[in-house]
Design a protein around this motif. Structure first.
Motif, PDB file in Angstrom:
ATOM      1  N   TYR A 152       0.828  -1.201   0.000  1.00 13.10           N
ATOM      2  CA  TYR A 152       0.000   0.000   0.000  1.00 13.10           C
ATOM      3  C   TYR A 152       0.872   1.265   0.000  1.00 13.10           C
ATOM      4  N   ALA A 153       1.979   1.192   0.737  1.00 11.50           N
ATOM      5  CA  ALA A 153       2.826   2.381   0.920  1.00 11.50           C
ATOM      6  C   ALA A 153       4.286   2.030   0.678  1.00 11.50           C
ATOM      7  N   PRO A 154       4.640   1.739  -0.580  1.00 15.21           N
ATOM      8  CA  PRO A 154       6.022   1.330  -0.859  1.00 15.21           C
ATOM      9  C   PRO A 154       7.054   2.414  -0.542  1.00 15.21           C
ATOM     10  N   ASP A 155       6.592   3.675  -0.436  1.00 13.62           N
ATOM     11  CA  ASP A 155       7.521   4.752  -0.104  1.00 13.62           C
ATOM     12  C   ASP A 155       7.756   4.879   1.396  1.00 13.62           C
ATOM     13  N   GLY A 185      12.481  -3.724   1.921  1.00  8.79           N
ATOM     14  CA  GLY A 185      13.146  -2.477   1.566  1.00  8.79           C
ATOM     15  C   GLY A 185      12.237  -1.256   1.680  1.00  8.79           C
ATOM     16  N   VAL A 186      11.263  -1.332   2.576  1.00  4.27           N
ATOM     17  CA  VAL A 186      10.338  -0.209   2.790  1.00  4.27           C
ATOM     18  C   VAL A 186      10.704   0.484   4.105  1.00  4.27           C
ATOM     19  N   ASP A 208       1.401  10.080   7.048  1.00  6.04           N
ATOM     20  CA  ASP A 208       0.889   9.758   5.727  1.00  6.04           C
ATOM     21  C   ASP A 208       0.141   8.429   5.812  1.00  6.04           C
ATOM     22  N   VAL A 209       0.866   7.349   6.018  1.00  7.11           N
ATOM     23  CA  VAL A 209       0.238   6.032   6.223  1.00  7.11           C
ATOM     24  C   VAL A 209       0.703   5.523   7.589  1.00  7.11           C
TER      25      VAL A 209
END
Ligand code: NAI
Ligand code: MG
Length: 322
Positions: A152-155, A185-186, A208-209
């Motif tokens: 959902y939130a790869p960043d 790697g997140v 953010d998430v």
């Protein structure tokens, strides 16, 4: 093939906001709606708040739209979330232009663990003076949530917990989530959940998430609802491996139920999440945009300072879809 959507209105304003969202779904697609019952009214009639037929039909459906149940909420929604094996509750909290919000810059999403924690039902009365509650945290459920969060939130995402005090349970939760994210790697940032409550009020743009345990996600997302202008705006999705259940964050609103003045936005936005889940990305985006422009330009319901009915707001959303 026509998609089948199970519809459970429930009690109170569920009977008003769910039909509103169904008429919006009807306007954007060709769906077959299957009605099922749950809540206080069914319990009064049959003795059971959640009839087996309802549980079964929700467990079989690709997607369910649920309103709210009254006093029987825990007997209805907790098993229904189990019926779809929903391990995550996605709760976006976003302030909209035109809506009077305490923090108009708020735009965050809670990913709430949805199966365990203090809501796993292990409560006991041990004596006249003593009751206890067992908090359940498993590595497997925490990892499953973390895998979802990474997709959902790869960043990157934040993890809210209180592992400094609940070292074993929240420690396990934190370790599992952080180690999955590291493997994938997140990036993650940890935040103690009480500190989160203060920080999100002072400056919601820091978040953010946010991945959180069950109770924390419940409480903190209602807090965020306060920042964006009320419960009438917050949708949610209970996602399982095979199917999902969509519902507004709010309850039956007994103070306004039956008057036709409930804000349908949260439920219509839940329907937008349902559309996206079924693969109707464009339709989902169109519904969200129609809700946003209706919030910006009106008409608005009383909770947002307007005097429009549920029906008038719903019609305004549908008109904007064309
Ligand atoms: P609530 O969310 O029903 O209402 C809280 C306040 O927000 C009320 O003033 C209400 O009028 C307002 N509100 C909520 N949704 C609104 C909407 N769409 N438009 C305009 N105003 C809205 O929470 P409350 O009062 O704590 O609970 C009432 C009942 O709902 C209880 O019986 C509770 O068990 C049940 N409930 C059920 C839930 C579920 O089925 N998932 C979740 C939360 C509460
Ligand atoms: Mg809640």
């Amino acid at each position: 093939m026509t998609d089948e959507i199970v519809v459970v209105e429930g009690d109170g304003i569920g009977k008003e906001v769910v039909p509103a969202a169904v008429s919006v779904l009807d306007a954007v697609g060709d769906f077959e709606f299957v009605a099922a019952e749950a809540g206080d009214a069914v319990k009064e009639r049959t003795g059971e708040a959640l009839p087996q037929e309802t549980y079964d039909v929700v467990a079989d459906a690709d997607a369910t739209l649920f309103g709210a149940a009254g006093e029987t909420a825990a007997d209805v929604i907790l098993p229904l979330r189990t019926a779809v094996d929903s391990f995550v509750n996605v709760r976006p909290a976003k302030a909209y232009p035109g809506v009077n919000a305490l923090r108009p810059e708020t735009d965050l999403v809670f990913l709430r663990e949805n199966t365990e924690g203090v809501y796993s039902g292990h409560e006991d009365r041990l004596s006249a003076d003593l009751s206890t509650l067992t908090r359940v945290v498993t590595t497997s459920a925490s990892e499953r949530l973390a895998e979802f969060a990474c997709d959902y939130a790869p960043d990157g995402f934040q993890v809210a917990h209180k592992a400094n005090v609940m070292r074993e349970t929240d420690g396990r939760f934190r370790d599992a989530v952080v180690s999955v994210a590291e493997e994938r790697g997140v990036e993650t940032e940890e935040v103690l959940m009480d500190a989160f409550a203060t920080r999100v009020c002072l400056d919601p743009t820091q978040f953010d998430v946010v991945v959180c345990p069950n109770l924390a996600g419940d409480v903190l997302s209602d807090l965020a609802a306060g920042l964006v202008g009320g419960l009438g705006l917050l949708p949610s999705a209970n996602i399982g491996p095979d199917n999902a259940l969509f519902e507004p964050v709010h309850g039956t609103a007994p103070d306004i139920a039956g008057e036709g003045v409930a804000n349908p936005s949260a439920t219509i936005l839940s329907a937008a999440m349902l559309l996206e889940h079924l693969g109707y990305e464009d339709e989902g985006a169109a519904v969200r945009e129609a809700v946003e422009s209706t919030l910006a330009e009106g008409p608005r319901t009383a909770d947002l300072g307007g005097d429009a009915s549920t029906e008038a707001v719903t019609q305004a959303v549908i008109d904007r879809l064309d």
